[in-house]
Scaffold this motif. Sequence first.
Motif, mmCIF file in Angstrom:
data_model
loop_
_atom_site.group_PDB
_atom_site.id
_atom_site.type_symbol
_atom_site.label_atom_id
_atom_site.label_comp_id
_atom_site.label_asym_id
_atom_site.label_seq_id
_atom_site.Cartn_x
_atom_site.Cartn_y
_atom_site.Cartn_z
ATOM 1 N N MET A 363 91.321 26.690 56.993
ATOM 2 C CA MET A 363 90.898 25.306 57.209
ATOM 3 C C MET A 363 91.478 24.378 56.143
ATOM 4 S SD MET A 363 86.941 26.111 58.294
ATOM 5 C CE MET A 363 86.533 24.531 59.044
ATOM 6 N N MET A 364 91.573 24.855 54.900
ATOM 7 C CA MET A 364 92.157 24.040 53.836
ATOM 8 C C MET A 364 93.652 23.833 54.055
ATOM 9 S SD MET A 364 90.079 25.814 50.673
ATOM 10 C CE MET A 364 90.852 24.923 49.319
ATOM 11 N N ASN A 365 94.327 24.861 54.552
ATOM 12 C CA ASN A 365 95.742 24.740 54.851
ATOM 13 C C ASN A 365 95.969 23.768 56.011
ATOM 14 O OD1 ASN A 365 98.304 26.329 56.504
ATOM 15 N ND2 ASN A 365 98.582 25.744 54.368
ATOM 16 N N TYR A 366 95.076 23.830 57.005
ATOM 17 C CA TYR A 366 95.162 22.900 58.134
ATOM 18 C C TYR A 366 94.918 21.461 57.671
ATOM 19 C CZ TYR A 366 94.171 20.494 62.505
ATOM 20 O OH TYR A 366 94.175 19.593 63.550
ATOM 21 N N ALA A 367 93.996 21.274 56.702
ATOM 22 C CA ALA A 367 93.727 19.937 56.176
ATOM 23 C C ALA A 367 94.977 19.336 55.544
ATOM 24 C CB ALA A 367 92.590 19.993 55.158
ATOM 25 N N VAL A 368 95.764 20.168 54.865
ATOM 26 C CA VAL A 368 97.023 19.689 54.279
ATOM 27 C C VAL A 368 97.980 19.260 55.381
ATOM 28 C CG1 VAL A 368 99.033 20.322 52.882
ATOM 29 C CG2 VAL A 368 96.751 21.112 52.209
ATOM 30 N N TYR A 369 98.099 20.102 56.404
ATOM 31 C CA TYR A 369 98.998 19.809 57.539
ATOM 32 C C TYR A 369 98.530 18.567 58.294
ATOM 33 C CZ TYR A 369 100.775 20.162 62.311
ATOM 34 O OH TYR A 369 101.330 19.874 63.533
ATOM 35 N N TYR A 372 96.755 15.493 54.631
ATOM 36 C CA TYR A 372 97.409 15.161 53.366
ATOM 37 C C TYR A 372 98.926 15.142 53.468
ATOM 38 C CZ TYR A 372 92.720 16.677 52.063
ATOM 39 O OH TYR A 372 91.370 16.847 52.007
ATOM 40 N N GLY A 373 99.478 15.920 54.389
ATOM 41 C CA GLY A 373 100.919 15.931 54.611
ATOM 42 C C GLY A 373 101.633 16.997 53.802
ATOM 43 N N THR A 374 102.206 17.969 54.489
ATOM 44 C CA THR A 374 102.922 19.045 53.801
ATOM 45 C C THR A 374 104.131 18.517 53.030
ATOM 46 O OG1 THR A 374 104.160 19.485 55.835
ATOM 47 C CG2 THR A 374 102.195 20.822 55.437
ATOM 48 N N GLY A 379 108.023 22.434 49.014
ATOM 49 C CA GLY A 379 108.274 23.779 48.512
ATOM 50 C C GLY A 379 107.036 24.624 48.297
ATOM 51 N N ILE A 380 105.856 24.007 48.339
ATOM 52 C CA ILE A 380 104.603 24.714 48.034
ATOM 53 C C ILE A 380 103.771 24.864 49.300
ATOM 54 C CG2 ILE A 380 102.498 24.703 46.639
ATOM 55 C CD1 ILE A 380 103.942 22.799 44.698
ATOM 56 N N THR A 381 103.241 26.037 49.534
ATOM 57 C CA THR A 381 102.264 26.227 50.605
ATOM 58 C C THR A 381 100.903 25.869 50.023
ATOM 59 O OG1 THR A 381 103.577 28.031 51.525
ATOM 60 C CG2 THR A 381 101.289 27.855 52.263
ATOM 61 N N MET A 382 100.311 24.788 50.535
ATOM 62 C CA MET A 382 99.120 24.216 49.919
ATOM 63 C C MET A 382 97.860 24.468 50.742
ATOM 64 S SD MET A 382 99.451 22.595 46.965
ATOM 65 C CE MET A 382 98.319 21.214 46.892
ATOM 66 N N TYR A 383 96.767 24.672 50.023
ATOM 67 C CA TYR A 383 95.424 24.821 50.593
ATOM 68 C C TYR A 383 94.537 23.900 49.760
ATOM 69 C CZ TYR A 383 97.567 29.173 52.227
ATOM 70 O OH TYR A 383 98.415 30.103 52.793
ATOM 71 N N ALA A 384 94.021 22.827 50.365
ATOM 72 C CA ALA A 384 93.386 21.812 49.522
ATOM 73 C C ALA A 384 92.250 21.081 50.226
ATOM 74 C CB ALA A 384 94.430 20.809 49.043
ATOM 75 N N LYS A 385 91.442 20.426 49.408
ATOM 76 C CA LYS A 385 90.399 19.517 49.885
ATOM 77 C C LYS A 385 90.289 18.367 48.905
ATOM 78 C CE LYS A 385 87.199 17.985 52.583
ATOM 79 N NZ LYS A 385 87.642 16.599 52.253
ATOM 80 N N SER A 386 90.242 17.173 49.435
ATOM 81 C CA SER A 386 90.097 15.977 48.611
ATOM 82 C C SER A 386 88.641 15.540 48.573
ATOM 83 C CB SER A 386 90.968 14.840 49.160
ATOM 84 O OG SER A 386 90.467 14.433 50.429
ATOM 85 N N GLY A 387 88.359 14.673 47.621
ATOM 86 C CA GLY A 387 87.035 14.076 47.542
ATOM 87 C C GLY A 387 87.143 12.670 46.994
ATOM 88 N N THR A 388 86.436 11.737 47.633
ATOM 89 C CA THR A 388 86.356 10.368 47.141
ATOM 90 C C THR A 388 84.876 10.099 46.920
ATOM 91 O OG1 THR A 388 88.329 9.758 48.419
ATOM 92 C CG2 THR A 388 86.941 7.956 47.601
ATOM 93 N N ALA A 389 84.440 10.297 45.680
ATOM 94 C CA ALA A 389 83.012 10.303 45.367
ATOM 95 C C ALA A 389 82.534 8.907 45.013
ATOM 96 C CB ALA A 389 82.758 11.263 44.198
ATOM 97 N N GLU A 390 81.653 8.379 45.852
ATOM 98 C CA GLU A 390 81.138 7.032 45.642
ATOM 99 C C GLU A 390 80.262 6.989 44.387
ATOM 100 O OE1 GLU A 390 82.139 4.504 47.374
ATOM 101 O OE2 GLU A 390 83.295 5.736 48.768
ATOM 102 N N VAL A 391 80.506 5.983 43.543
ATOM 103 C CA VAL A 391 79.733 5.776 42.318
ATOM 104 C C VAL A 391 79.235 4.333 42.344
ATOM 105 C CG1 VAL A 391 79.745 5.855 39.800
ATOM 106 C CG2 VAL A 391 81.232 7.392 41.106
#
Length: 442
Positions: A363-369, A372-374, A379-391
């Motif tokens: 699911m993290m790899n799909y989120a990049v695809y 976030y944009g591969t 050159g890197i196979t990425m698995y990621a999740k972003s966060g925009t934390a409201e303050v």
Amino acid sequence: MNKIRKRAVSVLLLVALLIVGMGFYMFELFRDGSDWASFSANQGVYDNGSLSTGTITDRNGVVLSAPGEGGRVYNDDPAVRRAVLHAVGDRWGNIGTGALYVFSSKLIGYDIVQGTYSVDGSGKTLELAIDADLNVAALNAMNGCKGTVAVADCETGEIICMVSSPTYDPDNEPENFDSEEYDGAFLNRFLSASLTPGSTFKLITMAAAIENIPDLFDRSFTCEGTYSVGSDVVTCTGVHGSIDAEEALAVSCNCAFAQIALELGSETLCEYAERYGFTESFEIDGVKTVAGHFEAAPEGSVDLAWSGIGQFTDLVNPAAMLRFVSAIANGGKAPELTMLKNSKTAKTERIIDADTAARLSEMMNYAVYRTYGTDNFPGITMYAKSGTAEVAGEQPHAWFTGYGVYGDRTLSFVVVLENGGYGSVMAGSVANTVLQKAFGLS
């Protein structure tokens, strides 16, 4: 005869007390000898409160701090000095998580037989796991923003990058640490801060859903931009229509995760936050991280919905997040993180079910695809999740966390930019810059 017997008994008692006392002293010596030797009042190894012995290098042998004629000296490059400050520590021990403070007994070269003696008085050399050049690249990429960047080798647990900002040059200390520019400069934000995680917490919520909602991946969730919880409303960043669980994580749909959190309930979410190590302190080379926080909100409430999204009163320590995503990369086994190079045989602890970790990786790899944009991580196979934390009343905290794979190497990472804006854009760009450097692609 009685006098002789009494005197003999008295002598035996004195001998027994002496043996007990010596035994107690030896126990204390074995247990606390290194602390006694490294106490700052020991003028044999300290000069006006500054450790005067022992050399610290990075993983490539670059000298970061060493004894000098006028006292302790640092690397010649001011950029390196600033970038590695929180890993190395300052002269006076204000940074309590720095190597000069934490590993003082190793630097002194204390042992039970010789104490602090060394032939030339220079002490020992300590190799940190960090790469000084990588730390410089990370600090530059942060562009003056407060926060932290950390990268770990998922196989060894070695932390090869650990930067905290604000920082300063230990050879040119600021005159006023109370100014806004240097607020919290003594704090290593990677180890000793906890912040609102925003949507990075959705990884924990999704893990709980995978294991507790049997038909999760057969369902669809409806997002019309808002989701009503009684008289309250959860807002989303878009109108996503009908989406499945994988798509919900990829586009970070608040409406879908509000529904998932409400179905899971407070008790389950609390259980998983605790199971994955987000609510308790843990140790890295004897240094205790700060504990995070997850509050059991009332069942069926909007607070519960927001808690599963990574808002409400949620707080996460960046080191705990790095450990968690490292476990996902390792099929559920968290490596024992270390600040030292080749400090020990790598140890792991299973904190995530293997099947759950595998599904989260997909699911993290799909989120990049999908989001976030591969191409943003060439050159890197990425698995990621972003966060925009409201303050409240301020710009949101920008988070980006996960792991990258290049060749046979896997590196986990966490980037937190306090009041830095959107996670995927701001923190994601920093993550790419650092990983490109770490993998030798730039």
